[in-house]
Design an enzyme around this catalytic site. Structure first.
Site, PDB file in Angstrom:
ATOM      1  N   LYS A   1      -3.111  -1.861  15.488  1.00 20.05           N
ATOM      2  CA  LYS A   1      -2.644  -1.071  16.638  1.00 20.05           C
ATOM      3  C   LYS A   1      -3.690  -1.009  17.728  1.00 20.05           C
ATOM      4  CE  LYS A   1       0.821   2.060  14.936  1.00 20.05           C
ATOM      5  NZ  LYS A   1       0.729   2.341  13.509  1.00 20.05           N
TER       6      LYS A   1
ATOM      7  N   GLU B   1       0.828  -1.213   0.000  1.00 19.66           N
ATOM      8  CA  GLU B   1       0.000   0.000   0.000  1.00 19.66           C
ATOM      9  C   GLU B   1       0.860   1.259   0.000  1.00 19.66           C
ATOM     10  OE1 GLU B   1      -1.651   1.606   3.559  1.00 19.66           O
ATOM     11  OE2 GLU B   1      -1.200  -0.187   4.726  1.00 19.66           O
TER      12      GLU B   1
HETATM   13  N1  PSU Z   1      -2.562   1.469  10.753  1.00 17.48           N
HETATM   14  C1  PSU Z   1      -1.238   1.642  10.888  1.00 17.48           C
HETATM   15  N2  PSU Z   1      -0.563   2.321   9.927  1.00 17.48           N
HETATM   16  C2  PSU Z   1      -1.192   2.807   8.798  1.00 17.48           C
HETATM   17  C3  PSU Z   1      -2.600   2.592   8.670  1.00 17.48           C
HETATM   18  C4  PSU Z   1      -3.235   1.912   9.661  1.00 17.48           C
HETATM   19  O1  PSU Z   1      -0.670   1.221  11.875  1.00 17.48           O
HETATM   20  O2  PSU Z   1      -0.548   3.424   7.952  1.00 17.48           O
HETATM   21  C5  PSU Z   1      -3.318   3.084   7.450  1.00 17.48           C
HETATM   22  C6  PSU Z   1      -3.581   1.923   6.465  1.00 17.48           C
HETATM   23  O3  PSU Z   1      -3.485   2.421   5.159  1.00 17.48           O
HETATM   24  C7  PSU Z   1      -5.023   1.561   6.768  1.00 17.48           C
HETATM   25  C8  PSU Z   1      -5.603   2.914   7.075  1.00 17.48           C
HETATM   26  O4  PSU Z   1      -5.698   0.948   5.689  1.00 17.48           O
HETATM   27  O5  PSU Z   1      -4.594   3.576   7.822  1.00 17.48           O
HETATM   28  C9  PSU Z   1      -6.891   2.827   7.855  1.00 17.48           C
HETATM   29  O6  PSU Z   1      -7.462   4.091   7.945  1.00 17.48           O
HETATM   30  P1  PSU Z   1      -8.951   4.254   8.502  1.00 17.48           P
HETATM   31  O7  PSU Z   1      -8.857   3.871   9.954  1.00 17.48           O
HETATM   32  O8  PSU Z   1      -9.270   5.689   8.284  1.00 17.48           O
HETATM   33  O9  PSU Z   1      -9.789   3.314   7.703  1.00 17.48           O
END
Ligand code: PSU
Ligand code: MN
Length: 306
Positions: free
Chosen positions: A161, A27
């Site tokens: 996390k 990604e």
């Molecule tokens: N968790 C991490 N690092 C990240 C992300 C999540 O520890 O970089 C990023 C990933 O791209 C994940 C996104 O798909 O955040 C999720 O965002 P949201 O919670 O807004 O869906």
């Protein structure tokens, strides 16, 4: 459908997919919004090298110039890392970015979507999005989970996390029929830590077993993806109580500032980095490398299965 109009796959990757060779998707949100510059530059290039060293081909995804990119040039990787005017693109944003030509970094959800359109079955990342703490009020549930429910890609991660509610995240995945496998572990890992207190029902000890499970799932016509939880290597793992404290502090700050929606995850990631003075970043890099290594081995085993 007119996918060809939008899909731009690097020739080396297109050939590998056509020949059934192992390819691993990566990604770009992790680069643009998950790691600081310039450390992300080194990471973006290193992670691709690690995948090649394992005998697979890396395919970092992004949306650039109205195209769904599968495989980025060195300049395009740098563009994502500098992250000037680079948005965070989840599923709902894809059409807008394609039509307007805006530059977007792909989340887990969007990377899965693009990988699947290209025919890539394995994807390595750091941590997946999930059900946020307090979701019973905010309804903030990452689109990553819905994508896992629907799109046939195996996502290798170090769990998620603790900024999230890991218990609710696992419940949601169960409801949506998404297998969650622990790689050489009985517990869902919590990113910086090898444990979380949440036991998993399935443990797989080899990449070959994971490839076999992927094959069985898709051959029988079950839709959707799967999660492979790969714990951070022991030597880089951080203390659970220490990280819990840091994360609570970051969450408190987000609440005070009223940060919500798509900004909350990047906000918390940046706060954690500041509060830990870079220790967490080193762990983050290492767990992501470790996931790339395992994802490559799974991709190789899956290519052999076919
Ligand atoms: N968790 C991490 N690092 C990240 C992300 C999540 O520890 O970089 C990023 C990933 O791209 C994940 C996104 O798909 O955040 C999720 O965002 P949201 O919670 O807004 O869906
Ligand atoms: Mn969200």
């Amino acid at each position: 459908m007119n996918i060809e109009k939008y899909l731009d796959i690097q020739p080396e990757i297109a050939e590998a997919i056509a020949a059934g060779k192992p390819v691993v998707a990566l990604e770009s949100t992790i680069l643009s919004h998950g790691m600081p510059f310039p450390e992300n530059m080194e990471f973006a290039h290193n992670v691709e090298k690690i995948i090649r060293a394992e005998g697979a081909i890396p395919a970092t995804t992004a949306i650039i110039g109205g195209k769904l990119k599968v495989g980025l040039s060195s300049d395009e990787l740098d563009l994502m890392c500098k992250a000037d005017n680079v948005g965070k693109v989840s599923r709902r944003d894809v059409a807008v970015y394609l039509a307007t030509g805006k530059t977007g970094a792909t989340t887990v959800a969007t990377t899965m979507l693009i990988a699947s359109l290209a025919g890539i079955r394995v994807f390595a990342t750091g941590g997946i999005g999930g059900v946020h703490r307090g979701a019973e009020h905010s309804m903030d549930i990452s689109a990553d989970l819905q994508e896992l429910a629907n799109t046939p890609v195996a996502v290798v991660c170090a769990g998620a996390k603790m900024i999230l509610d890991l218990g609710l995240t696992l419940e949601y995945l169960e409801t949506q029929g998404v297998p969650v496998l622990g790689y050489q572990t009985d517990e869902f890992p919590s990113f910086y830590c090898r444990t979380s207190g949440f036991k998993l029902d399935f443990r797989a000890d080899t990449p070959e077993m994971i490839a076999k499970i992927m094959k069985a799932k898709w051959e029988v016509g079950l839709k959707g993806g799967m999660v492979i939880g790969n714990p951070i290597p022991e030597e880089y793992a951080l203390d659970y109580d220490y990280m819990s404290g840091i994360i609570n502090e970051a969450l408190k700050k987000a609440e005070e500032k009223g940060v919500r929606g798509k900004n909350i995850t990047p906000f918390l990631l940046a706060e954690i980095k500041d509060l830990t003075g870079g220790v967490a970043l080193a762990s983050n890099l290492q767990l992501a490398y470790n996931n790339a290594r395992l994802a490559s081995k799974i991709a190789v085993a899956y290519a052999d299965e076919k």
